[in-house]
Motif scaffolding. Structure first.
Motif: not given
Length: 281
Positions: A214, A205, A209, A207, A216, A248, A240
């Protein structure tokens, strides 16, 4: 001053609240100018400000090496082995440290400023302001044809397991694959904002920013978003990461936020800004 049972020190201050100090002292390194960029190789952290390259070891933060950089308008630092890439508004230079000297190995002059340089596969790529991406071909750099040039500004390049990403503060993020396939994501595809500041990969995945939260992204779509409604404090989500215990974390321009029990908690005992006029870069 109060010493706790686990050897932390609590200090009552005049105007700064209650501060907590760890036994290994504060991990704080002050510079006379703003730090433009950080890179890590093994246990060494590289930091650049205008005119200076700083090196410090994660295990000994009090010993900082400083080198003078002749380049002007420094934008970033990237490191692979002994090669230190310094990006500027005219291209980039490659340096080696030999003994106590910083020696310039080569300079690539590109017709636009460079934000960052990455290594993907066996090639190097430079993200530029105005010409998108440049690909190294021997001793020369050529415009990279593997992605659209509609996103002309690459604020940052980031390499991943099977692709690399180009970020933009206005147009979103572009994932670029070796077979000359690219995927462009904006707020129309589910991003909280088109201003993208960072991407990291964790368990298949991405992630992402952004200025407003955020996202995903996995299996071709945005599957989850987190914003201020989920407890994130700060104006912009700049970075992140997942730690080695699967926790997280999100860093904003003001706070360090940890995800716990379906919401984010700002870690107020770990201030990451020095004062009201400071800002996390």
């Amino acid at each position: 001053v109060k010493q706790t049972k686990n050897n932390k020190l609590l200090l009552s201050t005049l105007g700064g609240g209650l501060l907590m100090k760890l036994p290994e002292r504060n991990a704080r390194i002050s510079t006379d100018r703003a730090v433009k960029s950080l890179a890590q190789w093994d246990k060494t952290i590289f930091a650049v400000s205008e005119g200076k390259l700083l090196l410090f070891n994660m295990q000994n933060l009090t010993n900082v090496q400083q080198f003078i950089l002749p380049e002007k308008n420094v934008q970033g630092v990237n490191v692979w082995g002994n090669d230190i890439y310094i990006s500027t508004l005219t291209g980039y230079s490659v340096y080696n440290i030999v003994g106590n000297q910083l020696l310039r190995k080569e300079t690539q002059y590109i017709g636009a400023g460079v934000s960052s340089v990455i290594k993907f596969g066996d090639k190097y790529y430079a993200g530029s302001y105005g010409s998108h991406i440049w690909e190294q071909a021997g001793k020369y750099q050529n415009p990279y044809e593997g992605s659209t040039l509609s996103m002309t500004v690459s604020e940052k390049l980031l390499p991943f397991s099977n692709c690399f990403a180009a970020l933009n503060y206005e147009d979103g993020v572009q994932f670029i694959y070796p077979n000359q396939k690219y995927i462009m994501l904006t707020n129309k595809d589910g991003l909280p904002a088109n201003a993208v500041y960072d991407v990291h990969e964790y368990k298949d995945t991405f992630w992402i920013s952004t200025a407003n939260g955020i996202a995903a992204y996995t299996n071709g779509k945005v599957v989850k978003t987190y914003t201020a409604a989920n407890g994130i404090k700060g104006n912009r989500c700049l970075f992140s990461f997942h730690d080695n215990k699967d926790n997280y974390w999100v860093v904003t321009d003001k706070y360090l936020n940890e995800y716990k029990t379906n919401k984010f908690i700002a870690i107020s005992t770990t201030p990451i800004i020095e004062g009201r006029d400071d800002v996390v870069q």
